[in-house]
Design an enzyme around this catalytic site. Structure first.
Site, PDB file in Angstrom:
ATOM      1  N   HIS A 396      80.155  72.638  26.128  1.00 43.34           N
ATOM      2  CA  HIS A 396      80.921  71.617  26.851  1.00 43.34           C
ATOM      3  C   HIS A 396      82.400  72.006  26.915  1.00 43.34           C
ATOM      4  O   HIS A 396      83.020  71.953  27.989  1.00 43.34           O
ATOM      5  CB  HIS A 396      80.744  70.270  26.147  1.00 43.34           C
ATOM      6  CG  HIS A 396      81.514  69.160  26.764  1.00 43.34           C
ATOM      7  ND1 HIS A 396      80.963  68.262  27.662  1.00 43.34           N
ATOM      8  CD2 HIS A 396      82.821  68.772  26.614  1.00 43.34           C
ATOM      9  CE1 HIS A 396      81.881  67.402  28.035  1.00 43.34           C
ATOM     10  NE2 HIS A 396      83.016  67.679  27.409  1.00 43.34           N
ATOM     11  N   GLU A 397      82.965  72.397  25.777  1.00 45.29           N
ATOM     12  CA  GLU A 397      84.389  72.761  25.752  1.00 45.29           C
ATOM     13  C   GLU A 397      84.646  74.050  26.519  1.00 45.29           C
ATOM     14  O   GLU A 397      85.727  74.237  27.089  1.00 45.29           O
ATOM     15  CB  GLU A 397      84.866  72.900  24.304  1.00 45.29           C
ATOM     16  CG  GLU A 397      84.722  71.647  23.447  1.00 45.29           C
ATOM     17  CD  GLU A 397      85.419  70.438  24.035  1.00 45.29           C
ATOM     18  OE1 GLU A 397      86.405  70.627  24.774  1.00 45.29           O
ATOM     19  OE2 GLU A 397      84.972  69.302  23.773  1.00 45.29           O
ATOM     20  N   HIS A 400      85.537  73.335  30.046  1.00 46.79           N
ATOM     21  CA  HIS A 400      86.931  72.886  30.201  1.00 46.79           C
ATOM     22  C   HIS A 400      87.886  74.083  30.250  1.00 46.79           C
ATOM     23  O   HIS A 400      88.857  74.078  31.015  1.00 46.79           O
ATOM     24  CB  HIS A 400      87.317  71.966  29.045  1.00 46.79           C
ATOM     25  CG  HIS A 400      86.679  70.618  29.091  1.00 46.79           C
ATOM     26  ND1 HIS A 400      86.557  69.897  30.251  1.00 46.79           N
ATOM     27  CD2 HIS A 400      86.124  69.848  28.113  1.00 46.79           C
ATOM     28  CE1 HIS A 400      85.967  68.737  30.007  1.00 46.79           C
ATOM     29  NE2 HIS A 400      85.681  68.685  28.709  1.00 46.79           N
ATOM     30  N   GLU A 464      84.399  65.728  32.721  1.00 45.52           N
ATOM     31  CA  GLU A 464      83.489  65.572  31.582  1.00 45.52           C
ATOM     32  C   GLU A 464      82.023  65.700  32.021  1.00 45.52           C
ATOM     33  O   GLU A 464      81.227  66.367  31.348  1.00 45.52           O
ATOM     34  CB  GLU A 464      83.713  64.218  30.899  1.00 45.52           C
ATOM     35  CG  GLU A 464      85.070  64.057  30.241  1.00 45.52           C
ATOM     36  CD  GLU A 464      85.333  65.108  29.185  1.00 45.52           C
ATOM     37  OE1 GLU A 464      84.368  65.533  28.501  1.00 45.52           O
ATOM     38  OE2 GLU A 464      86.495  65.525  29.038  1.00 45.52           O
TER      39      GLU A 464
END
Length: 572
Positions: A396-397, A400, A464
Site C-alpha cells: 500500500h505504501e 504512494h 488510498e
C-alpha cells in the site's frame, strides 16, 4: 481586521463560562447540564450577533467557539478524575513518591515559546490588516489549553499503586488514568527525560503519555495502545515491583541511557525537531519569513513568491524532516527487509528504504516528494504483525511512493489555495464598496472554507483506494491478501484504542464502540466519507473482497458513487 485584544478575551471568556455553567448544572443530572449549556450557548451567541449584526458577528462567534472548545479540552477528564478519586477513597493503595522540579515544566514552556516565536512576533509587529493575525490567534487557543493542562499535570499529578487491585492509579485535575498492571507489556527505566521524544511538538505519533515532573530517571510502562512516562523516586525499585505482573519476564533490565537535549550528539536531532515543529506543527517559520520581508519592505508579490519557494523547499526535504521528527531508524529485522525487497522490486522502487519509529500505534506512512526522496516508515507495534500482513502494508505504501502521492496532494492543495487567493484578489480589485456586499461575501468565503477539507478528503481517498488495489498487484495473494492485511491492522487498532480509552474514560461515560470493520451509522459514515483522508475501513475491505480486479476506472467509479450513497443511505 481582528477585534481588539480585550474583545477577543471577552469572547473567549464567555465561551469558557458557557461550558463551565453546563458542567456545574450537570453534576447530578448530565442531561440537565447539557440542556443548560445549550441554552447558555444560544443566549451568548444571540447577544454576540445582536451587538454585532453584520458579518463581524461570525468573527466574534469563532472566538466564542474557541473558548468553549478550550474549556472542553481542559475539562473532558473531570469525570474520570472523580471516579479515580472515589476509588482511591476505598482502595488500599501505596503512594508512589514523585520527583518534581521547576526545570522540567520550564523547559516545556521554553520550547513552546521558541516554536511560536515567529507567530508571536508577527502578532506584535506584523501588518495589522493581514489575515495571518486571525489564523495565528485562532490557532493558538487549542495549544494554550493543552499547555495549561500540562502545567496542571506537572503541579498536581499523583501516582498510587494498588497491590490487591493490581492497578496503577494516576490522578490529576484534568488528566486521570487507571491501568490494570496485568496489561503491562514492559517496564523500563530511562536514565533521564528525553524531551525530544516526549514534547508533543516534536513527535508525529502520539501514543506516549507524559507525566514526567523532573529531569531525573524515568519509569516507562508500556500498555496496549500507549506508553506512560513518569519520574518517580526509586525508579529501579518500582520497575522490579511492576515487572512481576508481566508473564515470562526474564529479569532486571539495565537503565536505557538518554543524552540531554543539549548534548553535542543531540544537536542535529534538536535542530531537526525544532524545524519540524516550526514548519509542520505550526506556521511560525512562514510567519517569521513574511515578517522579515515586511520589515525589508518587500512588495506583496515578492513575499508571496518567496513564501512559495520556501514551501517547495520544505516539500523537497520533507522525508528528512519527518525522519528526524519520528526518530526513525532503518529496519534491521530480516523478515521486514525481505518483505520490503519483494514488494518494492515488484513495484519498481527497489532502492526505497523502510524505517521504524517507536510507537504503540499500528500505522505506517510514506514520506517524501519523489522516489529519490522518499521513505516508508512503520511503527514498532506494526512490526509485530505477521509477514503477510506487513507485505500488504508495504505494498500500500509503495504505491504512494511510486505515484508520488505526497507531492501531488501538496501541489493540488496549493493550486486550490492559489485559486482562493485569486478570488479574493478579483473581489478586492473589482468591488469598491465592500461594506455594501459584506453579507454575500461572507457566504462566499464560508463556502470556500467548507469546500477545502472536502476537496482534501476527495483527493486523499482517491489515492488510498488506488493504493489498496494497485498495491494488491504486488502481492502473491492479490486483493484477498490486501483485505486480510487491512483487517489485521484494523483489529489491532481497535483493540489498542479500546484499551487506551478504557484507561482514561470513566466507566459510566463509556459508549458502546463498534468495530471499524462494521458499517457505522449513516451520519458517521457521512463524516468519514466526506471529511476523512481514508474511506471507512469496512468499505475498503468489503470492496477488496467483492472486486478482485486490477486498479482501473471501474473501481474508481465504485468508490466515487459509494462516497455519496454510503454517506446518506441506511441500507447496503
Amino acid at each position: 481586521m481582528l477585534p481588539g485584544f480585550y474583545e477577543i478575551i471577552i469572547c473567549v471568556f464567555l465561551g469558557l463560562t458557557t461550558h463551565l455553567i453546563g458542567l456545574l448544572a450537570g453534576q447530578k443530572n448530565k442531561k440537565q447540564g447539557m440542556a443548560v449549556e445549550a441554552a447558555a450557548a444560544l443566549l451568548v451567541t444571540g447577544i454576540v450577533f445582536y451587538l454585532n449584526p453584520s458579518t463581524d458577528g461570525f468573527l466574534y462567534f469563532s472566538f466564542l467557539a474557541s473558548g468553549w472548545s478550550s474549556a472542553f479540552t481542559l475539562t473532558m477528564g473531570l469525570e474520570k478524575y472523580r471516579e479515580v478519586k472515589r476509588e482511591l477513597d476505598t482502595a488500599v493503595v501505596e503512594p508512589i513518591k514523585i520527583a518534581r522540579s521547576i526545570s522540567r515544566i520550564a523547559l516545556d514552556l521554553v520550547f513552546v515559546i521558541i516554536v511560536y516565536a515567529g507567530a508571536i512576533l508577527f502578532l506584535l509587529y506584523g501588518p495589522k490588516e493581514s489575515p495571518l493575525h486571525f489564523m495565528i490567534v485562532f490557532g493558538m487557543f487549542p495549544s494554550l489549553s493543552v499547555l495549561l493542562k500540562r502545567v496542571i499535570d506537572w503541579k498536581k499529578v499523583r501516582f498510587y499503586y494498588g497491590e490487591a487491585e493490581q492497578k496503577l492509579y494516576i490522578i490529576s485535575w484534568f488528566h486521570a488514568r487507571t491501568y490494570t498492571l496485568q496489561d503491562a507489556e514492559s517496564v523500563a527505566v530511562e536514565s533521564a527525560v528525553d524531551l525530544l521524544k516526549l514534547h508533543p511538538y516534536f513527535t508525529l505519533f502520539t501514543s506516549r503519555v507524559d507525566f514526567t515532573t523532573s529531569m531525573q530517571r524515568v519509569l516507562r510502562i508500556r500498555f496496549p495502545g500507549e506508553s506512560v512516562y513518569m519520574t518517580v523516586n526509586q525508579a529501579a525499585h518500582w520497575q522490579k515491583k511492576l515487572t512481576s505482573f508481566i508473564p515470562d519476564h526474564t529479569g532486571d533490565e539495565q537503565a536505557l541511557v538518554v543524552l540531554p537535549f543539549y548534548h553535542r550528539k543531540n544537536i542535529k536531532r534538536l535542530i531537526g525537531k525544532l524545524y519540524f515543529a516550526m514548519t509542520v506543527k505550526g506556521i511560525s517559520a512562514y510567519t517569521g519569513l513574511v515578517l522579515l520581508l515586511y520589515f525589508l519592505k518587500a512588495p506583496p508579490m515578492m513575499m508571496f513568491f518567496l513564501a512559495g519557494c520556501y514551501w517547495v523547499f520544505n516539500l523537497y526535504i520533507s522525508d528528512r524532516v519527518l525522519k528526524t521528527a519520528m526518530d526513525a531508524k532503518e529496519v534491521e529485522d530480516p523478515i521486514v527487509i525481505e518483505a520490503a525487497r519483494k514488494v518494492f522490486s515488484r513495484a519498481g522502487i527497489p532502492n526505497v528504504k523502510v524505517y521504524v519509529t517507536e510507537s504503540d500505534e499500528y500505522n505506517g506512512l510514506a514520506a517524501g516528494m519523489n522516489i529519490g526522496h522518499s521513505l516508508v516508515t512503520l511503527t514498532s507495534a506494526t512490526l509485530k504483525l505477521p509477514a503477510t500482513v506487513l507485505e500488504g502494508i508495504l505494498a500500500h505504501e509503495a504505491v504512494h511512493v511510486k505515484k508520488r502521492d505526497v507531492m501531488w496532494k501538496q501541489i493540488a492543495n496549493a493550486v486550490l489555495l492559489l485559486g482562493y487567493v485569486g478570488i479574493v484578489f478579483v473581489i478586492a480589485e473589482n468591488i469598491s464598496d465592500i461594506e455594501a456586499v459584506k453579507t454575500p461575501l461572507f457566504f462566499v468565503f464560508w463556502l470556500m472554507f467548507m469546500l477545502f477539507p472536502i476537496f482534501q478528503s476527495l483527493l486523499s481517498q482517491w489515492c488510498e483506494v488506488r493504493a489498496d488495489f494497485l498495491g494488491s498487484s504486488y502481492l502473491d495473494g492479490g486483493t484477498e491478501q490486501m483485505a486480510e492485511s487491512l483487517t489485521a491492522i484494523a483489529v489491532k487498532q481497535d483493540e489498542a484504542a479500546l484499551k487506551s480509552v478504557g484507561y482514561s474514560e470513566a466507566k459510566q461515560s463509556e459508549m458502546v464502540r463498534e468495530s471499524s470493520l462494521d458499517r457505522s451509522p449513516w451520519w458517521l459514515r457521512a463524516v468519514e466519507f466526506q471529511l476523512m483522508p481514508h474511506p471507512p475501513m469496512y468499505w475498503r475491505i468489503m470492496t477488496l473482497h467483492s472486486l478482485p480486479y486490477r486498479w482501473g476506472m471501474k473501481i474508481g467509479k465504485r468508490w466515487f458513487v459509494s462516497r455519496w450513497t454510503e454517506s446518506f443511505s441506511r441500507k447496503l
